[in-house]
Design a protein around this motif. Sequence first.
Motif, PDB file in Angstrom:
ATOM      1  N   MET A  30       0.911  -1.238  -0.419  1.00  0.00           N
ATOM      2  CA  MET A  30       0.358  -0.205   0.267  1.00  0.00           C
ATOM      3  C   MET A  30       0.643   1.585  -0.233  1.00  0.00           C
ATOM      4  SD  MET A  30      -2.808   0.972   2.229  1.00  0.00           S
ATOM      5  CE  MET A  30      -1.556   0.654   3.882  1.00  0.00           C
ATOM      6  N   VAL A  65       2.019   1.994  -3.511  1.00  0.00           N
ATOM      7  CA  VAL A  65       1.576   2.388  -4.826  1.00  0.00           C
ATOM      8  C   VAL A  65       1.229   3.430  -4.336  1.00  0.00           C
ATOM      9  CG1 VAL A  65      -0.859   2.111  -5.128  1.00  0.00           C
ATOM     10  CG2 VAL A  65       0.675   0.009  -5.291  1.00  0.00           C
ATOM     11  N   ALA A  72      -4.973   6.660 -11.817  1.00  0.00           N
ATOM     12  CA  ALA A  72      -5.570   5.586 -10.766  1.00  0.00           C
ATOM     13  C   ALA A  72      -5.683   4.436 -11.693  1.00  0.00           C
ATOM     14  CB  ALA A  72      -6.428   5.973  -9.914  1.00  0.00           C
ATOM     15  N   GLY A  84      -4.310   0.569 -12.077  1.00  0.00           N
ATOM     16  CA  GLY A  84      -5.004  -0.712 -11.730  1.00  0.00           C
ATOM     17  C   GLY A  84      -6.080  -0.271 -10.665  1.00  0.00           C
ATOM     18  N   TYR A  85      -6.332   0.568  -9.841  1.00  0.00           N
ATOM     19  CA  TYR A  85      -6.772   0.745  -9.077  1.00  0.00           C
ATOM     20  C   TYR A  85      -8.204   1.231  -9.060  1.00  0.00           C
ATOM     21  CZ  TYR A  85      -2.837  -1.370  -6.568  1.00  0.00           C
ATOM     22  OH  TYR A  85      -2.179  -3.247  -5.761  1.00  0.00           O
ATOM     23  N   SER A  86      -9.587   0.891  -8.329  1.00  0.00           N
ATOM     24  CA  SER A  86     -10.400   2.149  -8.955  1.00  0.00           C
ATOM     25  C   SER A  86      -9.870   3.125  -7.668  1.00  0.00           C
ATOM     26  CB  SER A  86     -11.745   1.060  -7.533  1.00  0.00           C
ATOM     27  OG  SER A  86     -11.266   1.493  -6.034  1.00  0.00           O
ATOM     28  N   SER A 111      -9.746   2.805  -3.743  1.00  0.00           N
ATOM     29  CA  SER A 111      -9.045   1.884  -3.238  1.00  0.00           C
ATOM     30  C   SER A 111      -7.302   2.911  -3.371  1.00  0.00           C
ATOM     31  CB  SER A 111      -8.357   1.032  -4.764  1.00  0.00           C
ATOM     32  OG  SER A 111      -9.553  -0.560  -4.298  1.00  0.00           O
ATOM     33  N   VAL A 112      -7.907   3.809  -4.423  1.00  0.00           N
ATOM     34  CA  VAL A 112      -6.561   4.682  -4.483  1.00  0.00           C
ATOM     35  C   VAL A 112      -6.655   5.931  -2.637  1.00  0.00           C
ATOM     36  CG1 VAL A 112      -5.748   6.676  -5.966  1.00  0.00           C
ATOM     37  CG2 VAL A 112      -5.925   4.557  -6.330  1.00  0.00           C
ATOM     38  N   MET A 172      -5.738   4.306   0.198  1.00  0.00           N
ATOM     39  CA  MET A 172      -4.100   3.748   0.003  1.00  0.00           C
ATOM     40  C   MET A 172      -3.230   4.684   0.079  1.00  0.00           C
ATOM     41  SD  MET A 172      -3.905   0.763  -1.965  1.00  0.00           S
ATOM     42  CE  MET A 172      -3.986   1.595  -3.608  1.00  0.00           C
TER      43      MET A 172
END
Length: 294
Positions: A178, A181, A213, A217-219, A222-223, A226
Motif C-alpha cells: 500500500m 502504491v 488510478a 489498475g486501482y479504483s 482504493s486509491v 491507500m
Amino acid sequence: MEDIPEHMRKKYLLPDMDSTFRLFAAHWHAVDRNWKYPIHKHPLFEVNLVLSGTQEMIVNQTSYIQNPGDIMLLGPGDVHESKAIGKENMTYYCLHFDVDERVLRELLCRNKTYFHASNSDLATAIQPALDKLIKLTKDEAAQRVESRMMILSALFELFAGISGTLSKRDSSVTVPRMSQVASQIAARLELAVDQTEDERLEGQDIETIESIAAEIGYSMSSVNRMFTSVYGVSPRQYMSTLMLKKSKLLLMDPELTIETISAKLGYNNIAHFSRQFKRWTGESPSSFRGRFYK
C-alpha cells in the motif's frame, strides 16, 4: 599554476529542495492538577512533551502515562485527550506541524508508536531541538526576524531528529505494498503539477488522479483509501497543496504576470486561478504578491 589532474576533479552538489511546512499553536503551558483537555482530533502532526508533573494521554482509546521528558508523537486524525494526574501541577510543551516533504510524511504516517520515553532514541534525538524551541517560545522578542530564523533552524533540527530516528526503525521493516502504491501516486502527482506550459501546448496529456488510478489498475476508492492511510491526506488534498506551493513560488517572481502564472499552472483563465487561490489562502494572488512587492 598546475591544472588539477582529471582523476582528482570533483564537484559536490546539495540536492534541490522545494518543501513547505506549517507550525501551529506551539505553546508552553503550566496547568493545575485538575486540568484536562477534551477528546479531539486535527489534521496536523503533534509533538507533546511533559516538563513537570504527570499527564495521562489517551490516543485512539489507549492510555499512556507521561512523566517529565516523555514525548507523544501523534499523526493527523489520531483521536486523543489529555489530563493532569497525580498530586502535582503539570507543565508541558506542545506543537503542531504539517510538512509536504513526501518521505518525511510517509515516515510520520507509518509511525504508530505514539509514546516515547525520555530515554528513547527519538526523545534523545529531538530533545535539543525542543529545548531551543521552548526557550524561543518563552522569549518575548520571538517576533523579531533573527528569532524567527532561529525558530526555523530549530524546527528543521526537530524534523531531522524525527526523520533520522524513524528511518532507522523503518529500515528493518518491509514497506507494505500500500505504501509503495501511494508513493508512486504521489510522485506522479508531483510530476503532473510540475508539467510545463510548453509540454501542455505540445499536446502531452495532463495526468489526473483518475488517469493515474486507471493506469495503475486501482479504483478511485482504493486509491483514496491507500493514499490517505500513507500520507494522512487524500490525493486531491495533496495535489492542492502542491499547486498552492507552486502558485506562491511563481507569485514571488516579480518578472511573471499573474496571467502568465495562471497559464503556467494550467488554468483556463486568470479568474479561475484567482478564485482557487483565494479559496486556498483567503486572499487574492495580487494581495499575496503585494506583501512582497509594493
